[in-house]
Design an enzyme around this catalytic site. Sequence first.
Site, short mmCIF file in Angstrom:
data_model
loop_
_atom_site.label_atom_id
_atom_site.label_comp_id
_atom_site.label_asym_id
_atom_site.label_seq_id
_atom_site.Cartn_x
_atom_site.Cartn_y
_atom_site.Cartn_z
N SER A 217 0.83 -1.19 0.00
CA SER A 217 0.00 0.00 0.00
C SER A 217 0.88 1.25 0.00
O SER A 217 1.73 1.41 -0.87
CB SER A 217 -0.97 -0.04 1.19
OG SER A 217 -2.02 0.88 1.01
N HIS A 351 -6.90 -6.47 0.99
CA HIS A 351 -5.80 -5.57 0.71
C HIS A 351 -4.59 -5.93 1.59
O HIS A 351 -4.70 -6.07 2.80
CB HIS A 351 -6.24 -4.13 0.99
CG HIS A 351 -5.21 -3.09 0.67
ND1 HIS A 351 -4.48 -3.10 -0.50
CD2 HIS A 351 -4.79 -1.99 1.36
CE1 HIS A 351 -3.67 -2.06 -0.52
NE2 HIS A 351 -3.83 -1.38 0.60
#
Length: 407
Positions: A217, A351
């Site tokens: 991320s 994620h």
Amino acid sequence: MAFSWLSFVLLALPVLALARPSEHEARSLFCSTPSNIPFNDDKLPDPFKFNDGSPVRSFADWDCRRQQLSALIQGYEAGTLPPRPPVVTSTFTKSGTTGNLTVTAGFPGKTITFSSPITFPTGTAPFGGWPLVIAYGGVSIPIPDGIAVLTYDNSAMAEQNDQSSRGVGLFFDVYGANATASSMTAWVWGLSRIIDSLEVTPAAHINTAKIAVTGCSRNGKGALMAGAFEERIALTIPQESGSGGDTCWRLSKFEQDSGDVVQQATEIVQENVWFSTNFDNYVFNISLLPYDHHELAALVAPRPLISYENTDFEWLSPLSGFGCMTAAHTVWEAMGIPDKHGFVQVGNHSHCDFPSSLNPTLFAFFDKFLLGKEANTSIFETNGLFNGTEWVASQWINWTTPRFTLL
């Protein structure tokens, strides 16, 4: 007979006239690297053109083009990455399979100190030392046996909470709160000091020619920038870096304009301090950028890079990630080493989770480039789920990939 500098010059003149360097030889001697140039193009900029529009034809040319791109990216969005400071010292301790590297860096009278834990494999280090993964903020991918892991607290080097983090962190204690470096650029500086220290710490038994960097991320964005700017990184593995990482600004804008809910430049600069304040001047007119992130990724070449994206999250800009890395891939193709650049884009996981089904692709890159084993790294794949938006390569890539010569 007396011999003067004048007679030497007169005798040498015919030779100098005959030995006039070619355009490419001259460029290798002097590479112009401005941080800002006139530019306007909605398509992805051609990585095989110098700032003046002349072609990039060789590995020697790429050395200069790489310097140009680095200067432009720092000038427009990353801020200035300072060189190694005069003071870099370190200490190392180890107990069992756990070590700790403490680095002091800066200038006489103005230094910072930070520590990074290292987890070592069991057993005796191989000749040359253990390969190492530097993990931004912690590990989110599986690491094969035989590789050490250093956890880098990049957020201590430069905070990334929100806009209030601008100029806050250890890096800015050295260079001042008004330094142009973004948080991600400051992270690269800190990572470089870790490598400086490991290079002169034989007791750590780390093979500094076999260092990988990874993160997910926001830390994936940082890992990609580290691989781009720090040439001692042997393998770069950004995971789900999305906007500001392995996606391209122009392509993310296209997705947004097509109705997809993605993060593009105008939003990301309001969220955090990953980019310099100068980037604010371009987010509403991305076509003025004389580069895009396919060229940030290309700075890693000829070293290996594999990036992972997740189509389950629209805001990660799935079309932009695939299109951007497709464009970047042409640089490794020009070098004749396309198997050193990989891309994997699937869904069906959270994620920053790493499904075990992807282990073979990741371990192939670890095996070949860190562990010295035979492996097939010709890996470039997507599930093609782009939220209904269509990727048409000719709409964005208007160059023909050359095949680099040596000179």
